[in-house]
Design a protein around this motif. Structure first.
Motif, short mmCIF file in Angstrom:
data_model
loop_
_atom_site.label_atom_id
_atom_site.label_comp_id
_atom_site.label_asym_id
_atom_site.label_seq_id
_atom_site.Cartn_x
_atom_site.Cartn_y
_atom_site.Cartn_z
N THR A 60 0.84 -1.20 0.00
CA THR A 60 0.00 0.00 0.00
C THR A 60 0.87 1.24 0.00
OG1 THR A 60 -1.74 -1.14 1.22
CG2 THR A 60 -1.81 1.26 1.22
N VAL A 61 0.63 2.13 -0.96
CA VAL A 61 1.36 3.38 -1.06
C VAL A 61 0.35 4.52 -1.03
CG1 VAL A 61 2.90 4.80 -2.46
CG2 VAL A 61 3.20 2.32 -2.42
N ALA A 62 0.53 5.43 -0.04
CA ALA A 62 -0.38 6.57 0.13
C ALA A 62 -1.83 6.10 0.33
CB ALA A 62 -0.29 7.51 -1.05
N GLY A 63 -1.95 4.98 1.04
CA GLY A 63 -3.28 4.47 1.36
C GLY A 63 -3.96 3.71 0.23
N LYS A 64 -3.26 3.46 -0.87
CA LYS A 64 -3.87 2.75 -2.00
C LYS A 64 -3.00 1.54 -2.37
CE LYS A 64 -5.81 6.99 -4.01
NZ LYS A 64 -5.83 7.87 -5.22
N PRO A 65 -3.66 0.44 -2.79
CA PRO A 65 -2.88 -0.74 -3.23
C PRO A 65 -2.00 -0.37 -4.42
CG PRO A 65 -5.19 -1.31 -2.93
CD PRO A 65 -5.11 0.19 -2.85
N ALA A 66 -0.78 -0.88 -4.41
CA ALA A 66 0.17 -0.55 -5.49
C ALA A 66 1.05 -1.75 -5.79
CB ALA A 66 1.02 0.65 -5.09
N ASP A 67 1.47 -1.81 -7.03
CA ASP A 67 2.41 -2.84 -7.48
C ASP A 67 3.45 -2.14 -8.36
OD1 ASP A 67 3.84 -4.99 -8.37
OD2 ASP A 67 2.21 -5.90 -9.53
N ILE A 68 4.41 -1.52 -7.72
CA ILE A 68 5.39 -0.73 -8.45
C ILE A 68 6.30 -1.63 -9.29
CG2 ILE A 68 7.30 0.91 -8.23
CD1 ILE A 68 5.93 2.02 -5.79
N GLY A 69 6.57 -2.83 -8.78
CA GLY A 69 7.37 -3.78 -9.55
C GLY A 69 6.71 -4.11 -10.88
N ASP A 113 9.91 -7.38 -1.91
CA ASP A 113 9.47 -6.30 -1.01
C ASP A 113 9.70 -4.93 -1.64
OD1 ASP A 113 12.22 -6.30 -0.96
OD2 ASP A 113 12.40 -6.15 1.22
N PHE A 114 9.79 -4.85 -2.96
CA PHE A 114 10.15 -3.59 -3.60
C PHE A 114 9.11 -2.50 -3.32
CE2 PHE A 114 10.37 -0.61 -7.18
CZ PHE A 114 11.72 -0.27 -7.13
N THR A 115 7.83 -2.78 -3.57
CA THR A 115 6.79 -1.77 -3.33
C THR A 115 6.76 -1.37 -1.87
OG1 THR A 115 5.46 -2.63 -5.16
CG2 THR A 115 4.32 -1.27 -3.54
N LYS A 116 6.92 -2.33 -0.98
CA LYS A 116 6.90 -2.05 0.45
C LYS A 116 8.03 -1.08 0.82
CE LYS A 116 7.03 -4.32 4.97
NZ LYS A 116 7.11 -5.64 5.67
N ARG A 117 9.20 -1.29 0.26
CA ARG A 117 10.33 -0.40 0.56
C ARG A 117 10.09 1.01 0.00
NH1 ARG A 117 15.75 -2.58 1.77
NH2 ARG A 117 15.56 -4.78 2.28
N VAL A 118 9.45 1.07 -1.19
CA VAL A 118 9.14 2.39 -1.76
C VAL A 118 8.17 3.13 -0.85
CG1 VAL A 118 8.02 3.59 -3.67
CG2 VAL A 118 9.59 1.70 -4.14
N ALA A 119 7.17 2.41 -0.32
CA ALA A 119 6.20 3.03 0.59
C ALA A 119 6.88 3.53 1.86
CB ALA A 119 5.10 2.03 0.94
N ILE A 120 7.78 2.71 2.40
CA ILE A 120 8.51 3.11 3.61
C ILE A 120 9.37 4.33 3.34
CG2 ILE A 120 10.30 2.40 5.24
CD1 ILE A 120 9.23 -0.46 4.98
N LEU A 121 9.99 4.36 2.14
CA LEU A 121 10.83 5.50 1.78
C LEU A 121 10.00 6.79 1.71
CD1 LEU A 121 13.63 6.50 0.83
CD2 LEU A 121 12.89 6.04 -1.52
N GLY A 122 8.79 6.70 1.15
CA GLY A 122 7.93 7.87 1.09
C GLY A 122 7.53 8.34 2.47
N THR A 123 7.22 7.42 3.36
CA THR A 123 6.84 7.78 4.73
C THR A 123 8.01 8.39 5.48
OG1 THR A 123 5.21 6.00 4.76
CG2 THR A 123 5.90 6.91 6.89
N ALA A 124 9.20 7.80 5.28
CA ALA A 124 10.38 8.26 6.00
C ALA A 124 10.82 9.65 5.57
CB ALA A 124 11.52 7.28 5.80
N SER A 125 10.33 10.11 4.43
CA SER A 125 10.69 11.46 3.98
C SER A 125 10.13 12.53 4.91
CB SER A 125 10.17 11.69 2.56
OG SER A 125 10.75 10.77 1.67
#
Length: 429
Positions: A60-69, A113-125
């Motif tokens: 989940t990225v920004a509260g929405k399901p995502a599959d960045i990979g 865990d690529f999408t998960k790491r992207v989501a964490i990176l956005g939150t950590a900003s």
């Protein structure tokens, strides 16, 4: 013809033009083949095989399901030119199998865990805490070719730069939408601009003593040269011994009485010498390689295949000269050397050469030998890594040589076509 006429005979113009024309044709052929395939390898890319592995399970990225990979996979398929790159979307095990057998020149791996790491990176900003960048691994395959590994790195660098920019823009927009007017720090902005850590590593790196992967090519080259040159030496020495040509030693020459022997029997003698010489030459090459600390994990297999390759080239070369005479020298030179080296794939992968050169690899002897030698030196002798193709094509080439030589010499003998157009007799003093 009187002795005086023989002394004053001069070469007519056509006999001057023949060698000059042959040299000019050979120069044109060499220039086209060798300069044509080395000028710009990346320009000639076609069907360059790369494995793409997407293990991303989404998040989940920004509260929405995502599959960045999945988005990156689709973008790579859309942006990488299909006429240049053969992008194969496969699982991790299949990608590793193709890398082990030299079927692909590299692989792009998106972790689970690529999408998960992207989501964490956005939150950590905007939230303090330790994080790890999302990683995409690029695996090169130096055992399949050093230049191929470099081309793979270049392609991956260009593709990942674009992916990084696209993902960074999306991530920046999402973070800015979430925080409103709150300004981002410079470090956070920089991190969001280049969010992906692209790690380039060789898959199964080459050991020492391989000449950065060129050892397979040069080992192939010496096998080909000794077979090709050996055929010419055997042909000349046997003919001189049997009296068909004079034996020359500097300014001296020796004429031997012509032996009463057929073309077929003469060729059998030459074949026998080539067959005896082949394992000796192969053993010499192997011994020198070991003395020079060349990395050879399967010496017996390399020795046996080397002996077969040398014998196949020498026997086929002798058959060509028996069938075509002096013209056979030029035919052998063109087939084994002029056309062989550019289409061998030993220095530049076939997928980075003009298509007309790559097409010749399907029948050119040097490419088949290179595949087998490379498989023995770098891929543990796996049949799938080119050993099967190299072995069977070498045997097929040997069979063709034996058939050609036997058919041509027996046909000439049956028609009574004695060599040099003369009966068996001693030369005039």
């Amino acid at each position: 013809m009187t002795d005086n006429t023989a002394r004053t005979r001069t070469m007519p113009l056509r006999e001057w033009l023949a060698p000059i024309t042959l040299v000019a044709v050979l120069a044109a052929l060499l220039g086209t083949m060798y300069l044509g395939y080395t000028a710009d390898p990346e320009k000639h890319l076609h069907d360059f095989p790369i494995a793409l592995v997407n293990q991303d399970v989404g998040d989940t990225v920004a509260g929405k399901p995502a599959d960045i990979g999945g988005q990156i996979t689709a973008a790579l398929h859309d942006n990488i030119p299909a006429d240049k790159i053969d992008l194969r979307e496969v699982g991790l095990n299949e990608a590793q199998r193709q890398l082990r057998n030299g079927e692909v020149y590299g692989a792009i791996v998106i972790p689970g865990d690529f999408t998960k790491r992207v989501a964490i990176l956005g939150t950590a900003s905007v939230v303090p805490g330790q994080i790890e960048q999302p990683i995409i691994s690029v695996l090169t395959n130096p055992r399949a070719g050093t230049l191929a590994a470099q081309i793979m790195s270049t392609i991956a660098d260009q593709a990942m730069t674009q992916v990084n920019t696209t993902v960074g823009t999306q991530l920046t927009d999402q973070v800015e939408a979430a925080i409103g007017t709150t300004p981002l720090s410079g470090a956070a902005q920089l991190q969001l601009t280049q969010p992906i850590d692209v790690v380039v590593t060789p898959y199964h790196p080459l050991p020492e003593g391989t000449g950065q992967g060129l050892a397979a090519f040069f080992y192939t080259l010496v096998l080909l040269i000794v077979g090709f040159s050996g055929a010419m030496m055997i042909n000349s020495l046997v003919d001189a011994s049997l009296g068909f040509i004079p034996a020359e030693y500097g300014p001296w020459h020796k004429n031997t009485a012509r032996a009463p022997i057929s073309r077929a029997r003469t060729l059998l003698i030459k074949w026998a010498i080539a067959a005896i010489s082949a394992p000796i030459a192969s053993a010499v090459f192997l011994g020198i390689g070991l003395l020079l600390n060349m990395s050879i994990e399967r010496p017996l297999m390399l020795f046996l295949y080397g002996a077969l390759a040398i014998a196949a080239i020498a026997i086929t070369g002798l058959s060509v000269m028996a069938a075509f005479g002096t013209a056979g020298l030029m035919i052998n030179l063109i087939v084994f050397v002029v056309l062989g080296i550019p289409s061998s794939s030993g220095t530049i992968p076939l997928e980075a050469t003009p298509r007309w050169i790559a097409d010749m690899a399907s029948f050119e002897p040097m490419h088949q030998i290179y595949l087998a030698v490379r498989a023995i030196l770098f891929f543990d002798g796996h049949l799938e890594a080119g050993m099967a193709q190299g072995l069977w094509m070498t045997l097929a080439g040997l069979a063709i040589g034996l058939t050609l030589g036997a058919a041509a010499t027996n046909a000439y003998d049956l028609r009574g076509m004695d060599r040099l157009g003369a009966k068996h007799s001693a030369p005039a003093p």
